[in-house]
Design an enzyme around this catalytic site. Structure first.
Site, PDB file in Angstrom:
ATOM      1  N   ASP A 175      41.903  56.366  47.354  1.00 45.14           N
ATOM      2  CA  ASP A 175      43.370  56.258  47.307  1.00 45.14           C
ATOM      3  C   ASP A 175      43.818  54.794  47.259  1.00 45.14           C
ATOM      4  O   ASP A 175      44.984  54.513  46.991  1.00 45.14           O
ATOM      5  CB  ASP A 175      43.987  56.911  48.552  1.00 45.14           C
ATOM      6  CG  ASP A 175      44.548  58.291  48.272  1.00 45.14           C
ATOM      7  OD1 ASP A 175      44.840  58.578  47.093  1.00 45.14           O
ATOM      8  OD2 ASP A 175      44.694  59.070  49.224  1.00 45.14           O
ATOM      9  N   GLN A 189      44.636  63.451  53.232  1.00 43.86           N
ATOM     10  CA  GLN A 189      45.952  63.833  52.713  1.00 43.86           C
ATOM     11  C   GLN A 189      47.052  63.427  53.690  1.00 43.86           C
ATOM     12  O   GLN A 189      47.024  63.794  54.865  1.00 43.86           O
ATOM     13  CB  GLN A 189      45.991  65.350  52.430  1.00 43.86           C
ATOM     14  CG  GLN A 189      47.280  65.821  51.792  1.00 43.86           C
ATOM     15  CD  GLN A 189      47.532  65.205  50.407  1.00 43.86           C
ATOM     16  OE1 GLN A 189      46.623  65.086  49.588  1.00 43.86           O
ATOM     17  NE2 GLN A 189      48.767  64.792  50.151  1.00 43.86           N
ATOM     18  N   LYS A 227      44.187  68.798  43.529  1.00 42.12           N
ATOM     19  CA  LYS A 227      43.189  67.727  43.431  1.00 42.12           C
ATOM     20  C   LYS A 227      41.775  68.312  43.396  1.00 42.12           C
ATOM     21  O   LYS A 227      40.936  67.891  42.601  1.00 42.12           O
ATOM     22  CB  LYS A 227      43.332  66.769  44.621  1.00 42.12           C
ATOM     23  CG  LYS A 227      44.589  65.916  44.541  1.00 42.12           C
ATOM     24  CD  LYS A 227      44.850  65.150  45.830  1.00 42.12           C
ATOM     25  CE  LYS A 227      46.195  64.438  45.757  1.00 42.12           C
ATOM     26  NZ  LYS A 227      46.572  63.788  47.026  1.00 42.12           N
TER      27      LYS A 227
END
Ligand code: NDP
Length: 295
Positions: A110, A84, A40
Site C-alpha cells: 500500500d 484494510q 482485491k
C-alpha cells in the site's frame, strides 16, 4: 495493466517455484471494507497471485493484530501485506498507526509506511501508494500530458491527496494542494488543467469549479442512500436512479454529474480510479516479490 502482469507472474513462478503472495488483513466487519477486500482478493487470484485473507474479529486486541502482521512479515510465501483501513476503534487510540508502522517496508504494497512515504518524497519509491500511482497510470494511458500543466488536488490525506500531489510534481506539473481551509476554492480549482478530487463528499465539485476542457479525476467513493439527493444531482429520470431503486443505495463520486458538460475528460464512479487502485496493488505485489527474490 493486469495483462502486463501475467507474464511477470509466470516468470516469477518458474524462477522461484511459487506465485507472488499477498496477505490481506481484515479486522472486524466494516461493510465497505468487506467489499473492497473481496474485490482485491478476486483480482489477485485472477492474475495468478496467491491471495490469503487473514481475518480477526472486531473484538480482537491490538496485540492480536500486531502478532498477525509480524507473522506475515516473517512468512516466506507472502511478498505483500495489506491491512484494510479503517481498523476498529476498539483496538484503542493510536492502534492503527502502530499496526501500519509494523509492516515490513519491503512488503508494504500500500506504500503507507513512513519508510515508503519518505522514499516517495525523495522520488525513489519502489512501492508507491496504489490510488495515486493508479491516477498517474490513468492519465498516461489516456494520453493526457502532465508535464508543464497546472494541476489542482483537492484533499490532503496521507493516502491520496498528498502523495498524488507529489507524483504530479515529479511528472513536472505545477501543483496546488487544497483542503478544507482553502480560500476561494472554486476559483483555485478553476485554474486546473488537471483537477484531482479526493474529498469524500458526494457531488461536491460542481461545474463552477471546472475550467472548460479540464481533465477531472474523481477519486471519491460515497454510498448515497437518499433518493431525493440523487434526483437533485442526476435529474429525476436518470438511468442510475433505476440502479438505486434495485439496491437502495448508489455509489457516487465527489464530482457533480453536470461536470461532464464542462470537463474535457472525466473519470466515472464506479469504474474509474477504483479499478486502477486495484491494478496498482497487484503491480506492487509483483514488484515486491521480484525485489525480494533479487535480494
Ligand atoms: P480523508 O477524509 O482522509 O481526506 C479528505 C480531504 O478532503 C481532507 O484533506 C479534507 O481537508 C478535504 N476536505 C474535506 N472537506 C472539504 C471541503 N469542504 N473543501 C475542501 N476540502 C475538503 O479522505 P481520503 O483522502 O481517504 O478519501 C477521499 C475520498 O476518496 C473518499 O470518498 C474515499 O472513499 C475515496 N477513496 C477512493 C479510493 C479509490 O480507490 N477510488 C481510495 C481511497 C479513498 P482537511 O485536511 O482540511 O480536513
Amino acid at each position: 495493466m493486469r495483462d502486463e502482469l501475467r507474464p511477470r507472474i509466470e516468470a516469477f513462478r518458474l524462477r522461484t517455484g511459487r506465485p507472488p503472495g499477498l496477505g490481506v488483513v481484515l479486522v472486524g466487519e466494516h461493510p465497505a471494507s468487506e467489499v473492497y477486500v473481496r474485490n482485491k482478493l478476486r483480482a489477485a487470484s485472477e492474475v495468478g497471485l496467491r491471495a490469503d485473507l487473514e481475518r480477526l474479529p472486531a473484538t480482537a486486541a491490538l496485540a492480536d493484530a500486531l502478532a498477525l502482521v509480524e507473522r506475515l512479515n516473517g512468512s516466506p510465501a507472502h511478498d505483500g501485506i495489506l491491512v484494510q483501513d479503517p481498523l476498529p476503534a476498539g483496538l484503542g487510540p493510536g492502534a492503527s498507526q502502530q499496526v501500519f508502522d509494523l509492516i515490513d517496508p519491503a512488503k508494504d504494497v500500500d506504500g503507507f509506511t513512513p519508510v515508503n512515504a519518505g522514499r516517495l518524497l525523495q522520488n525513489r519509491a519502489t512501492l508507491p501508494p496504489c490510488t495515486p500511482s493508479g491516477i498517474i497510470e490513468l492519465l498516461d494511458r489516456s494520453g493526457i500530458p502532465v508535464a508543464g500543466r497546472r494541476a489542482v488536488v483537492i484533499g490532503r490525506s496521507d493516502i491520496v491527496g498528498k502523495p498524488v500531489a507529489l507524483l504530479l510534481v515529479q511528472r513536472d506539473a505545477t501543483v496546488t494542494l487544497c483542503h478544507s481551509k482553502t480560500a476561494n476554492l472554486p476559483d483555485v480549482a478553476r485554474q486546473a488543467e488537471i483537477l484531482v478530487v479526493a474529498v469524500g463528499r458526494p457531488a461536491f465539485v460542481t461545474p463552477d469549479f471546472v475550467r472548460p476542457g479540464a481533465t477531472v479525476v474523481d477519486v471519491g467513493i460515497n454510498n448515497v442512500t437518499d433518493r431525493a439527493l440523487l434526483e437533485r444531482w442526476f435529474g429525476d429520470d436518470h438511468p442510475r436512479l433505476r440502479d438505486f431503486d434495485r439496491r437502495g443505495a448508489l455509489l457516487v463520486g465527489d464530482v457533480h454529474p453536470d461536470v461532464v458538460e464542462v470537463a474535457g475528460a472525466l473519470t466515472p464512479v464506479p469504474g474509474g480510479v477504483g479499478p486502477l487502485t486495484i491494478a496498482s496493488l497487484l503491480r506492487n505485489t509483483v514488484r515486491a516479490a521480484e525485489l525480494r527474490a533479487d535480494r
